[in-house]
Design an enzyme around this catalytic site. Sequence first.
Site, PDB file in Angstrom:
ATOM      1  CB  VAL A 150      21.069  15.456 -15.583  1.00 37.44           C
ATOM      2  CG1 VAL A 150      19.839  16.263 -15.909  1.00 37.44           C
ATOM      3  CG2 VAL A 150      21.854  15.144 -16.850  1.00 37.44           C
ATOM      4  CB  CYS A 151      19.952  19.400 -11.575  1.00 42.02           C
ATOM      5  SG  CYS A 151      19.370  19.904  -9.949  1.00 42.02           S
TER       6      CYS A 151
END
Length: 279
Positions: A150-151
């Site tokens: 997840v960024c």
Amino acid sequence: MEMTTPWYFINSGACSASYNMALDEALLHWHGQGELPPIIRFYEWNPATVSIGYFQRAHRDINFEQLHKLGLGFVRRPTGGRAVLHDQELTYSIIVSETYPDMPKTVTEAYRVLSGGLLKGFQNLGFDAYFSVPETAEEKQALQKPKSAVCFDAPSWYELVVEGRKVAGSAQTRQEGVILQHGAILIDLDQEKLISVFNFKDEEAKQKMREQLPHKAVSINDLSARTVTVEECIPAFKEGFESALDIELKPYTLTAEQQAFVENLARTKYEADEWNFKK
């Protein structure tokens, strides 16, 4: 008085994932060929879309059953970084030559310069915004090893902090002597929807992400007592980029020929499984 440099400005509105990525790539190419000046583009996503970084493995990181159930789009970006759910946001892209006057050579420093427009944009909306720089050896170490797909799950150099929390994730690529930086200005964030489209090794890892996310990624409307709209964000950030980069943004419309080129690239590359699932 010194003249500010004219750049082009495109506000694409809501487009498909494949079109959004194709237009970013096409603009990079045309700028590299000297056909267009530097460009700043704003856009949105219809349908809401999960984009993954260039180096990610699609099926390992993304829950496609859930993705289809929610009717979300899916695309691989030409830039690195991790997966992002583009939902209620204003996305920006900047296309500028590596040899642009005073453009720093390193990715990190160029990121700081280009993201100055975001900083100013948040300030224009009345927020306390600044860049945070990792201080401790531990924080610097964490940058080398992103922990998840997840960024928003890793700090990075010159993270943009608004009211004490991280707001916008950006990614950069360099091709043909041109920098392409794009990123999300989160207006609203549906945390459960975001978490639901990722694969986790177990329930514990998922729960950990659920607890950490509010500290890592925050939307404008989580910070604001009033509701801020996309329509308000557009002039605030447009003016932010003009002021930070000392430029004048001139509205630009694609020619019919350019439009056809982008639509073809969207269809043949960014809608193709060979591109989206190549890892």
